[in-house]
Design a protein around this motif. Sequence first.
Motif, PDB file in Angstrom:
ATOM      1  N   TYR A 148      74.185 -42.551  -3.525  1.00 49.42           N
ATOM      2  CA  TYR A 148      73.859 -42.737  -4.934  1.00 49.42           C
ATOM      3  C   TYR A 148      72.865 -41.671  -5.398  1.00 49.42           C
ATOM      4  O   TYR A 148      73.018 -41.074  -6.448  1.00 49.42           O
ATOM      5  CB  TYR A 148      73.300 -44.138  -5.151  1.00 49.42           C
ATOM      6  CG  TYR A 148      72.895 -44.428  -6.567  1.00 49.42           C
ATOM      7  CD1 TYR A 148      73.840 -44.497  -7.576  1.00 49.42           C
ATOM      8  CD2 TYR A 148      71.563 -44.623  -6.898  1.00 49.42           C
ATOM      9  CE1 TYR A 148      73.477 -44.754  -8.885  1.00 49.42           C
ATOM     10  CE2 TYR A 148      71.188 -44.895  -8.193  1.00 49.42           C
ATOM     11  CZ  TYR A 148      72.146 -44.942  -9.175  1.00 49.42           C
ATOM     12  OH  TYR A 148      71.774 -45.204 -10.467  1.00 49.42           O
TER      13      TYR A 148
ATOM     14  N   ALA B  70      75.237 -46.719  -2.125  1.00 48.24           N
ATOM     15  CA  ALA B  70      75.785 -47.803  -2.934  1.00 48.24           C
ATOM     16  C   ALA B  70      77.292 -47.879  -2.730  1.00 48.24           C
ATOM     17  O   ALA B  70      77.904 -46.965  -2.177  1.00 48.24           O
ATOM     18  CB  ALA B  70      75.465 -47.566  -4.414  1.00 48.24           C
TER      19      ALA B  70
ATOM     20  N   ASN C 215      81.004 -48.366  -4.702  1.00 49.16           N
ATOM     21  CA  ASN C 215      81.690 -48.184  -5.972  1.00 49.16           C
ATOM     22  C   ASN C 215      83.146 -48.508  -5.770  1.00 49.16           C
ATOM     23  O   ASN C 215      83.692 -48.284  -4.687  1.00 49.16           O
ATOM     24  CB  ASN C 215      81.588 -46.729  -6.446  1.00 49.16           C
ATOM     25  CG  ASN C 215      80.304 -46.440  -7.139  1.00 49.16           C
ATOM     26  OD1 ASN C 215      79.841 -47.228  -7.940  1.00 49.16           O
ATOM     27  ND2 ASN C 215      79.709 -45.307  -6.810  1.00 49.16           N
TER      28      ASN C 215
ATOM     29  N   ASN D 289      77.949 -48.629  -8.440  1.00 50.23           N
ATOM     30  CA  ASN D 289      76.631 -48.280  -7.904  1.00 50.23           C
ATOM     31  C   ASN D 289      75.820 -49.502  -7.480  1.00 50.23           C
ATOM     32  O   ASN D 289      74.683 -49.696  -7.896  1.00 50.23           O
ATOM     33  CB  ASN D 289      75.839 -47.455  -8.919  1.00 50.23           C
ATOM     34  CG  ASN D 289      76.500 -46.146  -9.220  1.00 50.23           C
ATOM     35  OD1 ASN D 289      77.192 -45.576  -8.378  1.00 50.23           O
ATOM     36  ND2 ASN D 289      76.326 -45.650 -10.428  1.00 50.23           N
TER      37      ASN D 289
END
Length: 176
Positions: free
Chosen positions: A44, A50, A52, A131
């Motif tokens: 991220y 993160a 996605n 995210n």
Amino acid sequence: MLIVLFSLLLFVSVTLQLMQIDFERLEQLAGFDIYNSSLRVRKYNRTAVAINGTIELMVPLNESVMVTSDLFHSSRGNQQFNHYPVKFPTQNVYEFLENFYKDYSEYVDDLDNLPAKGECPIKPCKVDILNKPFPAKAVPPFFPSGLWKAQIKLTMNDVEIARFELIIKARQDLGI
């Protein structure tokens, strides 16, 4: 002076208990006719990882679908996993979601289009995740550092219909 020293020791002991937890991998291994997952782990920013993507439930799920999970731990982080004795109970998908919402709803409240609490049967839906870092507060602080692998299996009439695998890296963060 004693109060200052005690406060400093308390601060150091509290910061030593913080866990830094990052996603390593999230993968759908089976059940592509039930779920369609495009979830990917990505960097991220310089310090955060993160997930996605989108997860889409393509068929309705009823109470005959059972959810089973297994945890594995690699203390050295070298992918040599040992089965961990912590066991989540095998439950039907409704009980699993009910317990998930009861224990972890604060971490997924910002996600749209999740199945509603108490929804039966669970209707097909598409959930976009943007995210989303791993919720480190959801993991008890006594879990040891290292790599963790969670396998989540969905079965119907003792036949596997879907399988997911999540690998995270946990390490003690000194808070510095």
